[in-house]
Design an enzyme around this catalytic site. Structure first.
Site: not given
Length: 635
Positions: A274, A447
């Site tokens: 990610d 994130h």
């Protein structure tokens, strides 16, 4: 003798039996086959269409505590006899959303996530965009499974519109994500065709001949998120999905670092990771810290509390419910998507609350301001969301008044900055006090930031890094972090959407091969029927307007009947520009004066003449180019 097929595993000759050894008799094993608990079994969802005979169904390896046998077939010469492993993204690279990655090895295909992307500026009328699956046409029978890492729309939103075309392969996911998928599928009235198999961390499931899937738990800002380990003929591929490291999470367990690290000790070929926050320094904040800030707000604010957040951010919803119970407030949920997911999460046991904590909006009339906490959608400034309707005084119950406090418990998605700022301005003008993530820690992103990403690379120790999930500058920022932790530049593969990455016995490389990843835009009930040409016309209408000319001509002679009618929309206000309109009308008369109605394609020829002549005139007069639309009526 025909040359042996290079892709056929070589079987060494069987050893000859020893004639002096005692004969062995077969004994039926006494251990019974383990039965999976009912909660882990896939519940029937209705009639299932027949599965193609050559479509393999994923099945758990019997003893998941034992490392599975290597998929790699190694003959005596040490060369791997397997087709090349191909990896390509149908979305999610160089953009935010539309996450979908395909892994292909021989006749086996595994897909991770099928998400949607919300429209960008310059896409008027478009609801959302889904992955282009045209590259998989004709390969539907080879799809061994769709792995869905978590329940956010950028990972599950494209499922209802793509699964029928993919032949309804089995979806492997966790209970909350499965519930979200089913709930969304109900809107498309084909939920009964879904095949969903529940998975849990540490389970190993064989998908066809060349893949073994092993999920592992990660933290995100929605429960039940997992990363995926795909064991392939050339080594293990780690796909982190959206993740962060949270050692004090809410409604979740911390990521199991020792378990994640064991992949690194055994060797990892490549990691797709990610990149959404790859340009942000430091570590991602813990949800527990957000809870402390929210507690302070609940304690100090005496008026109504209106909290805008994402509908799927259940950790935040749980914190709001807990604090409301602590400080004597009732929770009112606004927004259809939020109501649906809260109801689903509560029914599955993910949300904990006392009876009577959540009430309907009508009950707000009988409550004092200090007893009200509204949790709603719309923190991104969505035009039809609850918070926007409250700000615009269009909500049937709530309107902003002096003394209200509005909490934006979410970060701003790139591209929404102007819309969110306008929403804040509107709320402040009406007397509201604003809390947001820039002045208080009222939101923790889902994130990983730079230090988290470095930690994941240190734990996994991948030979290759493939940055995923983010715009190009985010992917490049992630690549720079990889260089800092010692991954050589030639082993950092920054790909574009559709660009095929190949792995074989020699290693991995970016290829020049690309599959089609053009936008498939959804507009109402239309899927893929809005092309770039249509978008261009819509942009032209939005920017310069339309100029319609309606002329009636005699079919026999081609002469103009009466005066041409002109309609202007989004170009000029006709009452204030009568001279311009009259000049345009005179030019239409001159264009239509001499025409031969017997000529070929008379009507089309006439339209083109009017369009070119009037278009040039309007540009010369105004330096704008409206869409000129001639309408010729023959009588």
């Amino acid at each position: 003798m025909a040359e042996q097929n290079k892709n056929t595993p070589v079987t060494p000759p069987a050893a000859k039996p020893d004639p002096t050894a005692p004969r062995r008799t077969y004994q039926r094993p006494t251990a019974k086959r383990p039965i999976r608990p009912a909660a882990e079994r896939r519940q029937p969802t209705g009639a299932k269409p027949p599965r193609p005979a050559n479509a393999a169904v994923g099945h758990p390896i019997k003893n998941p505590a034992i490392t599975p046998s290597p998929v790699t077939v190694e003959p005596p010469n040490g060369k791997v006899l397997a087709p090349k492993l191909k990896i390509y993204a149908l979305g999610g690279l160089e953009e935010i959303g539309r996450n979908c990655t395909v892994f292909e090895c021989g006749a086996d295909i595994v897909i991770i996530d099928i998400g949607l992307m919300f429209p960008e500026e310059g896409m008027p009328g478009i609801d959302y965009i889904i992955p282009n699956i045209s590259s998989l046409k004709g390969k539907e029978q080879n799809i061994r499974g769709v792995l869905v890492t978590h329940g956010h729309m950028d990972h599950v939103g494209g499922i209802p519109l793509t699964m029928p075309k993919l032949g309804w392969p089995t979806i492997f996911t966790t209970p909350l994500t499965a519930g979200i998928i089913r709930k969304r599928q109900e809107e498309f009235r084909n939920e009964s065709n879904l095949r969903i198999q529940m998975v849990k961390s540490g389970e190993r499931i064989r998908l066809g001949r060349h893949f073994i899937f092993e999920p592992f738990h990660v933290n995100h800002n929605i429960s039940d998120a997992f990363g995926s380990a795909l064991h392939t003929p050339y080594g293990t591929i780690i796909y982190t999905g959206d993740f962060k490291f949270d050692f004090t999470p809410v409604m979740d367990e911390p990521a199991d670092l020792p378990y994640i690290a064991q992949f690194g000790t055994k060797g990892v070929l490549a990691m797709m990771s990610d990149s959404t926050n790859a340009e942000s320094p430091g570590y991602q904040m813990s949800e527990r810290q957000v809870g402390a800030e929210m507690d302070d707000i609940f304690q100090k604010v005496k008026g109504r509390l209106i909290i805008g957040t994402f509908s799927s951010l259940l950790t935040r919803v749980q914190q709001i419910i807990t604090l409301s119970e602590k400080y004597g407030r009732k929770v009112i949920v606004e927004g259809r998507s939020m109501k649906n997911i809260i109801e689903l999460a509560h029914s599955l046991g993910y949300l904990k609350m006392k009876p009577g904590t959540i009430v309907d909006d009508k009950s707000a009339k009988h409550l004092a301001d200090h007893q009200i906490a509204v949790v709603c959608t719309g923190a991104q400034g969505e035009k039809n969301a609850a918070l926007m309707r409250i700000a615009n005084k269009e909500h049937r119950v709530f309107q902003i008044r002096k003394g209200d406090s509005v909490v934006f418990s979410s970060s701003v998605i790139p591209g929404n900055e102007r819309t969110v700022q306008n929403l804040k301005d509107t709320l402040v003008r009406q007397g509201a006090h604003i809390f947001h993530y820039k002045n208080l820690d009222v939101h923790a992103g889902g994130h990983a930031k730079q230090e988290d990403l470095k930690l994941m690379m240190r734990l996994i120790k991948p030979k290759y890094l493939i940055p995923a999930h983010g715009n190009r500058f985010m992917l490049e920022a992630h690549a720079e972090l990889a260089r800092e932790v010692g991954i050589p530049d030639e082993r950092i593969l920054v790909a574009e959407n559709g660009q095929v990455i190949e792995f074989d016995a020699k290693g991995g490389q970016l290829t020049k091969t690309k599959v089609d990843t053009d936008y498939v835009m959804v507009d109402g009930l239309g899927v893929g029927d809005v092309s770039e040409v249509v978008l261009r016309d819509r942009r032209m209408l939005a920017e310069d307007g339309i100029f319609v000319i309606i002329a009636t001509v005699e079919k026999r002679t081609g002469k103009l009947v009466g005066s041409p009618d002109i309609i202007s929309r989004g170009f000029v206000y006709m009452r204030e520009n009568k001279e311009l309109i009259n000049q345009a009308r005179d030019r239409v008369r001159r264009v239509l004066k001499d025409n031969n109605p017997q000529g070929p394609a008379f009507e089309e020829h006439l339209k083109n003449k009017v369009r070119n002549e009037i278009g040039a005139f309007l540009f010369k007069a105004t330096e704008r180019r409206p869409m000129v639309l001639p309408v010729i009526i023959e009588v």
